[in-house]
Design a protein around this motif. Sequence first.
Motif, PDB file in Angstrom:
ATOM      1  N   LYS A 319       0.935  -1.176  -0.153  1.00  0.00           N
ATOM      2  CA  LYS A 319      -0.288  -0.277  -0.175  1.00  0.00           C
ATOM      3  C   LYS A 319       1.082   1.376  -0.202  1.00  0.00           C
ATOM      4  O   LYS A 319       0.595   2.203  -0.204  1.00  0.00           O
ATOM      5  CB  LYS A 319      -1.011   0.224   0.783  1.00  0.00           C
ATOM      6  CG  LYS A 319      -1.820   0.915   1.435  1.00  0.00           C
ATOM      7  CD  LYS A 319      -2.785   1.256   2.429  1.00  0.00           C
ATOM      8  CE  LYS A 319      -3.988   2.568   2.741  1.00  0.00           C
ATOM      9  NZ  LYS A 319      -4.549   2.020   3.668  1.00  0.00           N
ATOM     10  N   LYS A 320       2.476   1.481   1.281  1.00  0.00           N
ATOM     11  CA  LYS A 320       2.943   2.448   0.921  1.00  0.00           C
ATOM     12  C   LYS A 320       3.335   2.644  -0.215  1.00  0.00           C
ATOM     13  O   LYS A 320       3.892   3.203  -0.883  1.00  0.00           O
ATOM     14  CB  LYS A 320       4.076   1.640   2.000  1.00  0.00           C
ATOM     15  CG  LYS A 320       4.934   3.026   1.950  1.00  0.00           C
ATOM     16  CD  LYS A 320       6.129   3.049   3.458  1.00  0.00           C
ATOM     17  CE  LYS A 320       6.860   3.861   3.380  1.00  0.00           C
ATOM     18  NZ  LYS A 320       7.184   4.499   2.086  1.00  0.00           N
ATOM     19  N   ASN A 323       1.462   4.036  -2.859  1.00  0.00           N
ATOM     20  CA  ASN A 323       1.428   5.756  -2.369  1.00  0.00           C
ATOM     21  C   ASN A 323       2.172   5.921  -3.001  1.00  0.00           C
ATOM     22  O   ASN A 323       1.657   7.475  -3.648  1.00  0.00           O
ATOM     23  CB  ASN A 323       0.526   5.536  -1.140  1.00  0.00           C
ATOM     24  CG  ASN A 323      -0.210   4.983  -0.428  1.00  0.00           C
ATOM     25  OD1 ASN A 323      -1.188   5.023  -1.293  1.00  0.00           O
ATOM     26  ND2 ASN A 323       0.098   5.231   0.640  1.00  0.00           N
ATOM     27  N   ASP A 326       2.079   6.628  -6.733  1.00  0.00           N
ATOM     28  CA  ASP A 326       1.275   7.919  -6.710  1.00  0.00           C
ATOM     29  C   ASP A 326       1.669   9.435  -6.828  1.00  0.00           C
ATOM     30  O   ASP A 326       1.368   9.837  -7.951  1.00  0.00           O
ATOM     31  CB  ASP A 326      -0.452   7.385  -5.997  1.00  0.00           C
ATOM     32  CG  ASP A 326      -0.830   5.868  -6.730  1.00  0.00           C
ATOM     33  OD1 ASP A 326      -0.876   5.469  -7.741  1.00  0.00           O
ATOM     34  OD2 ASP A 326      -1.651   5.684  -5.976  1.00  0.00           O
TER      35      ASP A 326
END
Length: 341
Positions: A319-320, A323, A326
């Motif tokens: 997830k990190k 992120n 992005d």
Amino acid sequence: MTRQIEIPEGCDLAALFGSFDSNMSLLEKSLNVRLSGRDNVIKVTGSEEDVDKADEVLAVLLQILERGERIDEQKILYAVTMVQENGGFDLKLLGDDCIAVNQRGNPIKTKTLGQKKYVEAMRENTIVFGIGPAGTGKTYLAVARAVTALRNKEVNRIILTRPAVEAGEKLGFLPGDLQNKVDPYLRPLYDGMYEMLGAELFAKYQEKGMIEVAPLAYMRGRTLDNAFIILDEAQNTTPEQMKMFLTRIGFGLKAVVTGDITQIDLPSGKKSGLKEAAKVLKDVEDISFSILTEKDVVRHPLVQRIIKAYEKYDNEREKKRKNDSDFDRERTGERRNFRRN
């Protein structure tokens, strides 16, 4: 609320309660209830929902004793998990099916619903992929099924194979002949065979050619008929190796491919043949994929907690990473717009 649960006459209360009431203590902790026993009655105190769950779990534990099996921590926690997640669980769903008998004469049975589906898939399909974390019985149950098939003359021989990939460390050059060099990589398969047959009978079958143990590279160019073949640690195959292995299939053959896609030891940048096969072959007839999870772990319960902790860590890291990726794309877009302006 408090509910009284009657225990059938003749039940071994010592086996049900455990040494120093350890089984009841684990139930209290897992279900947030209080338990007290006297004669053949257990009093359960807690919220109505928790008392209902405790009632269902105790029913499962009684079924375990009726099957002539010992209650242990793994079985208690599995029963608790199934009752909490599914709103009920009947151990009879597992059946009383004996997969094999080990060298000591003890029956080998499935311990979870995931394991049962895995064994059923092995009976019904030519190729079965058993994918799941460590401790779920992927290799052990495959070996048990292979030995049963050999004893019942369903196949003429058993072939055990693995890719010779080291688990994160370099062993260097190993002494001895070919067999001595590949044995360390194939040790888990040997362990399963010794458990089922004993070392003496295993060696006898090997000498007669009824059991063959070889690295995956030695499968190239062969057509395998009337055999039960197990490819272990398949997450460490390349796509080319996996395709080579699967195209060796001959008539009268059963193949089981086992692996854990969370423990890939291939060099960085190399794709796993197991992960690719799961995508390519998912809709092919006579090929089955059995996905085992941490709920199917039958080793020490701590193994389940370790697997969950690593899954949580990997998910947070992914997830990190997403992120951060992005954010980098947004910053790149801002810089481009700034230059245009």
